[in-house]
Scaffold this motif. Structure first.
Motif, PDB file in Angstrom:
ATOM      1  N   ALA A 172       0.838  -1.207   0.000  1.00 37.81           N
ATOM      2  CA  ALA A 172       0.000   0.000   0.000  1.00 37.81           C
ATOM      3  C   ALA A 172       0.871   1.254   0.000  1.00 37.81           C
ATOM      4  CB  ALA A 172      -0.924  -0.004   1.217  1.00 37.81           C
ATOM      5  N   GLY A 173       1.995   1.191   0.724  1.00 39.82           N
ATOM      6  CA  GLY A 173       2.916   2.322   0.769  1.00 39.82           C
ATOM      7  C   GLY A 173       3.505   2.626  -0.606  1.00 39.82           C
ATOM      8  N   VAL A 174       3.848   1.575  -1.335  1.00 42.11           N
ATOM      9  CA  VAL A 174       4.400   1.768  -2.677  1.00 42.11           C
ATOM     10  C   VAL A 174       3.342   2.376  -3.602  1.00 42.11           C
ATOM     11  CG1 VAL A 174       5.320   0.581  -4.707  1.00 42.11           C
ATOM     12  CG2 VAL A 174       6.120  -0.054  -2.425  1.00 42.11           C
ATOM     13  N   LEU A 193      17.554  -8.076 -10.417  1.00 44.58           N
ATOM     14  CA  LEU A 193      16.822  -8.551  -9.236  1.00 44.58           C
ATOM     15  C   LEU A 193      17.391  -7.777  -8.071  1.00 44.58           C
ATOM     16  CD1 LEU A 193      15.184 -10.548  -7.453  1.00 44.58           C
ATOM     17  CD2 LEU A 193      17.092 -12.151  -7.660  1.00 44.58           C
ATOM     18  N   ARG A 194      16.617  -6.852  -7.533  1.00 43.73           N
ATOM     19  CA  ARG A 194      17.135  -5.966  -6.488  1.00 43.73           C
ATOM     20  C   ARG A 194      16.325  -6.094  -5.205  1.00 43.73           C
ATOM     21  NH1 ARG A 194      21.595  -5.074  -6.451  1.00 43.73           N
ATOM     22  NH2 ARG A 194      21.592  -2.971  -5.643  1.00 43.73           N
ATOM     23  N   PHE A 195      16.946  -5.793  -4.070  1.00 42.16           N
ATOM     24  CA  PHE A 195      16.305  -6.148  -2.805  1.00 42.16           C
ATOM     25  C   PHE A 195      16.661  -5.198  -1.662  1.00 42.16           C
ATOM     26  CE2 PHE A 195      20.347  -8.250  -3.188  1.00 42.16           C
ATOM     27  CZ  PHE A 195      20.906  -8.191  -1.914  1.00 42.16           C
ATOM     28  N   GLU A 196      16.786  -3.923  -1.957  1.00 38.71           N
ATOM     29  CA  GLU A 196      17.141  -2.954  -0.913  1.00 38.71           C
ATOM     30  C   GLU A 196      16.211  -3.057   0.294  1.00 38.71           C
ATOM     31  OE1 GLU A 196      19.323  -1.025   0.891  1.00 38.71           O
ATOM     32  OE2 GLU A 196      19.872  -0.061  -1.004  1.00 38.71           O
ATOM     33  N   ALA A 197      14.928  -3.283   0.050  1.00 39.59           N
ATOM     34  CA  ALA A 197      13.947  -3.289   1.141  1.00 39.59           C
ATOM     35  C   ALA A 197      14.049  -4.535   2.017  1.00 39.59           C
ATOM     36  CB  ALA A 197      12.536  -3.186   0.567  1.00 39.59           C
ATOM     37  N   GLN A 254       9.076   9.633   3.360  1.00 34.64           N
ATOM     38  CA  GLN A 254       8.769   8.218   3.501  1.00 34.64           C
ATOM     39  C   GLN A 254       9.702   7.531   4.502  1.00 34.64           C
ATOM     40  OE1 GLN A 254       6.101   6.968   1.944  1.00 34.64           O
ATOM     41  NE2 GLN A 254       5.800   9.009   1.060  1.00 34.64           N
ATOM     42  N   VAL A 255      10.963   7.774   4.342  1.00 30.82           N
ATOM     43  CA  VAL A 255      11.961   6.995   5.074  1.00 30.82           C
ATOM     44  C   VAL A 255      12.150   7.486   6.509  1.00 30.82           C
ATOM     45  CG1 VAL A 255      14.051   8.317   4.490  1.00 30.82           C
ATOM     46  CG2 VAL A 255      14.175   5.821   4.696  1.00 30.82           C
ATOM     47  N   GLY A 256      11.699   8.702   6.785  1.00 30.81           N
ATOM     48  CA  GLY A 256      12.003   9.288   8.090  1.00 30.81           C
ATOM     49  C   GLY A 256      13.442   9.745   8.106  1.00 30.81           C
ATOM     50  N   GLN A 257      14.107   9.509   9.217  1.00 32.15           N
ATOM     51  CA  GLN A 257      15.470  10.009   9.366  1.00 32.15           C
ATOM     52  C   GLN A 257      16.501   8.904   9.072  1.00 32.15           C
ATOM     53  OE1 GLN A 257      17.170  11.422  13.276  1.00 32.15           O
ATOM     54  NE2 GLN A 257      16.554  13.406  12.469  1.00 32.15           N
ATOM     55  N   VAL A 258      17.376   9.180   8.144  1.00 31.10           N
ATOM     56  CA  VAL A 258      18.490   8.270   7.853  1.00 31.10           C
ATOM     57  C   VAL A 258      19.779   8.998   8.203  1.00 31.10           C
ATOM     58  CG1 VAL A 258      19.768   7.053   6.046  1.00 31.10           C
ATOM     59  CG2 VAL A 258      17.284   7.017   6.032  1.00 31.10           C
ATOM     60  N   GLU A 304       5.768   1.070   6.943  1.00 26.74           N
ATOM     61  CA  GLU A 304       5.286   1.336   5.586  1.00 26.74           C
ATOM     62  C   GLU A 304       6.211   2.288   4.820  1.00 26.74           C
ATOM     63  OE1 GLU A 304       1.108   2.512   5.128  1.00 26.74           O
ATOM     64  OE2 GLU A 304       1.746   4.024   3.683  1.00 26.74           O
ATOM     65  N   GLY A 305       6.418   3.477   5.351  1.00 29.52           N
ATOM     66  CA  GLY A 305       7.186   4.487   4.621  1.00 29.52           C
ATOM     67  C   GLY A 305       8.621   4.059   4.349  1.00 29.52           C
ATOM     68  N   PRO A 306       9.357   3.671   5.393  1.00 33.82           N
ATOM     69  CA  PRO A 306      10.755   3.299   5.171  1.00 33.82           C
ATOM     70  C   PRO A 306      10.930   2.131   4.201  1.00 33.82           C
ATOM     71  CG  PRO A 306      10.368   3.738   7.493  1.00 33.82           C
ATOM     72  CD  PRO A 306       9.022   3.774   6.816  1.00 33.82           C
ATOM     73  N   THR A 307      10.088   1.112   4.339  1.00 34.77           N
ATOM     74  CA  THR A 307      10.261  -0.047   3.457  1.00 34.77           C
ATOM     75  C   THR A 307       9.856   0.301   2.030  1.00 34.77           C
ATOM     76  OG1 THR A 307       9.735  -1.389   5.400  1.00 34.77           O
ATOM     77  CG2 THR A 307       9.899  -2.532   3.303  1.00 34.77           C
ATOM     78  N   ALA A 308       8.769   1.069   1.902  1.00 32.74           N
ATOM     79  CA  ALA A 308       8.352   1.502   0.558  1.00 32.74           C
ATOM     80  C   ALA A 308       9.408   2.406  -0.073  1.00 32.74           C
ATOM     81  CB  ALA A 308       7.003   2.221   0.630  1.00 32.74           C
ATOM     82  N   SER A 309      10.067   3.221   0.747  1.00 37.49           N
ATOM     83  CA  SER A 309      11.158   4.060   0.257  1.00 37.49           C
ATOM     84  C   SER A 309      12.257   3.213  -0.378  1.00 37.49           C
ATOM     85  CB  SER A 309      11.733   4.887   1.412  1.00 37.49           C
ATOM     86  OG  SER A 309      12.987   5.445   1.085  1.00 37.49           O
TER      87      SER A 309
END
Lengths: 428, 428
Positions: A17-19, A128-132, B292-296, A305-310
């Motif tokens: 949902a965040g994405v 194939l990327r996986f930052e989250a 989105q990410v908040g503070q990094v 939500e926000g950080p992972t979607a970021s």
């Protein structure tokens, strides 16, 4: 401007949902930065009727994520379902075979099948990327793979499970024990359906195994991660550690040793005044040590939500911009199979034992340690309670193998009233 | 494997020598990661005969960096000469015009000519990258430009001059004043030839202006950075700040406000228990806040051979891998000219004044502040020494314009024995 980049999203939980929100609300920003429109064409989830707080009507719906992954109008398959096998794996494979780029937040999938999936991606000319998947919003995968690519990596450390760090820091702050704080975390919804994924260190271990692969150019080896959860960390340990100027963290450590790749995810003592020691609550931190750069520390929200979607969008934006990176920093076929070295690097250890109320018990413990070659830096015995006396020992540097041998021998002396707790003191 | 990537290096000081070492000693690692050989073909520096501790015989030598920049056997021109104009600018322009990619560590060059150079790079299909120009080894440019590309950036903060942070933390640790620690830093070789670049905040201001451009999609506007050095920070300020739970840092802050882009590089009070407050010595830290990410938070060595060379090599490896990124995160021609908003966001301020020994002096100060609309949160007056009494005030939130008006009025009351010091308290 190039043609739009079309996303297919499988999994519409919090992160999904965040994405969707970012893509809808920040269309202008995303296209200004990437030079092309980024849009969603199709989505998939288990329950079509659930209200997710975002409008989905304009996207095609697929009940089957595999069908979504193969759609002609999808350029990038975003896998946010979770689970190391089943639909997540099937859909990821289908997407790569169909020539789609894949972005995933799924650490379990990659910890177990990362090598095969990376090879599949490369064979099909896909990324194939996986930052989250690692440390939420912290751009650690990109930093390690790209920014620090001129370094030979010496060690990677991380506090990468917010729930464990929440429990441990709350134990210290409130003086409550593990059981009470576990219950509190549960009530707050911080725990996975299988809480052992969190408190057993499995989730964080998955993440460590992915960092190791990038850092050392090795095939992902989750089975090579020594796992120890935080369940046996007692309030007493936290207090004793604090007394000595340390904090206890569920710390992942990976380093290449002369005997092979050492990976461990276990409660460790770290200096209280270090960035790792100062980390409170659910925040994550990753420390990378490179031969050139020295120590680089990254800190941020590890979940939500926000950080992972970021993080998902960081990968999507790379693809939109034409920045096409290998999965683990070099061609998957060139990653080497590592030998797993169990706790090869010598370290000082913190030991807590419960001694029976027998004459000579303490002497026996000291003797057994000495005979095994473990030298004692400091030792404290407290009063007996219920015929059991707590003994706290800090050793000089020793190997884990030597220490384990000593602990095994000690078990057969008959003076311990329970299994000892041994925590590594990590120099950071 | 693709054809080798050929580097031409102009400037063989510490960083240049560091880059040469990495390319020579880590050839296998670099080619494993990038899929091609990375090699040096030509170098240039002022003095050919100087021993730099690295063998240079196998590289072509150019006395003129412009000639180096245009060589047919150079794919990437690495500019490590420094200086905002002169040879660095001429050679960078020549390289871009000749279709070469450019990697630079030169913050002054980009702070003054970043927009023109980025446009030139893009017009010629070249990349111009500058990870090493900001915060040494910390991969902040990459993190901000790429990893956090899904975020609207709310604020960027940074401690980005190690020398200033060294002086300020040593003042607190040793109880010595600014002058003594400045002399110590000078003796240790921590200061630029023109020390005002460090202690005047210019060097750090250059860096901030580059971060702002990326964060907010604006043209680099170094002139829009409000600069204030650390020269007037007294031991007393550091002690008072500590007393209130703060530390004083030369802090860069950039944010987009309703009135325009606010950029300031000035000594500020930050909470002592925040990551910024805990930063000791020469280490750098950048804090990015995204919607989105908040503070990094990113932390690492801000200078030195290894860290800076690591950052240069990160850019080189991107180019070797075919990761071709715009200079400031979007096409240079789309970056907007920002309006500069001077300290638009309201903040609490710490004020230190020296009051003459006159009856009613303190009342006058309080009255003037009140009439100007600056409300006092706390105030302390100390004993008179030599007819002058220190007064320390913490205000409630106010704008800098309101505060400055009050301070101007106060100047004409005739009760101050010197100019007041005003430091912003930054919420982090």
């Amino acid at each position: 401007m190039s043609s739009p980049l079309r996303l297919g999203i499988a999994g519409l939980g919090t992160v999904g949902a965040g994405v969707v929100k970012i893509v809808r609300q920040k269309a202008a920003l995303l296209s200004a930065r990437s030079g092309r429109m980024v849009e969603i064409t199709a989505v998939s989830a288990r329950n079509r009727d659930k209200d997710r707080g975002v409008p989905l009507d304009s996207y095609a719906w697929e009940d089957d994520p595999v069908a979504l992954a193969k759609r002609d109008d999808v350029d990038v398959f975003i896998e946010l379902m979770g689970g190391s096998d089943g639909p997540a794996k099937a859909a990821t494979e289908a997407a790569l075979k169909a020539g789609k780029d894949v972005v995933t937040a799924n650490k379990a999938l990659l910890a177990h099948h990362g090598q095969a999936l990376a090879e599949l991606a490369e064979a099909n000319g896909c990324v194939l990327r996986f930052e989250a998947a690692v440390a939420g919003g912290i751009p650690i995968i990109k930093s390690l793979t790209e920014g620090l690519a001129g370094n030979e990596i010496k060690r990677v450390m991380g506090v990468m499970n917010g729930t464990c760090n929440y429990i441990l820091t709350r134990m210290e702050a409130t003086g409550q024990g593990y059981e009470a704080l576990f219950a509190e975390a549960d009530k707050l919804g911080y725990l996975e359906a299988d809480p052992n994924l969190d408190v057993g260190g499995i989730d964080a271990g998955h993440k460590l195994s992915l960092l190791s692969a990038i850092a050392f150019g090795t095939q992902v080896d989750f089975d090579g991660v020594e796992l120890e959860g935080i369940q046996r960390v007692a309030l007493e340990d936290i207090r004793q550690a604090a007394d000595m100027g340390y904090r206890i963290k569920l710390l992942g450590v990976a380093r290449m040793t002369g005997r092979g790749l050492e990976q461990s995810m276990a409660p460790c003592l770290v200096p209280a005044n270090s960035p790792l020691g100062q980390l409170e609550g659910g925040t994550n931190m990753v420390v990378v040590e490179g031969d050139q750069v020295g120590q680089v520390v990254l800190r941020g929200a590890g979940a939500g939500e926000g950080p992972t979607a970021s993080a998902v969008m960081g990968d999507v934006m790379d693809i939109a911009r034409g920045l096409r990176m290998t999965t683990f920093g070099q061609p998957a076929t060139t990653l080497v199979k590592s030998t797993s070295a169990r706790a090869a690097a010598p370290a000082a250890y913190y030991l807590r034992m419960a001694l029976m109320d027998k004459p000579g018990a303490l002497a026996k413990v000291a003797t057994v340690l000495g005979e095994a070659g473990v030298s004692i830096y400091r030792m404290r015995q407290y009063d007996h309670v219920d015929n059991s006396a707590p003994v706290l020992i800090v050793t000089h540097k020793t190997t884990r193998a030597t220490l384990d041998e000593a602990l095994t021998r000690m078990g057969s002396t008959g003076v311990l009233s329970s299994d000892p707790v041994a925590l590594r003191i990590e120099e950071v």
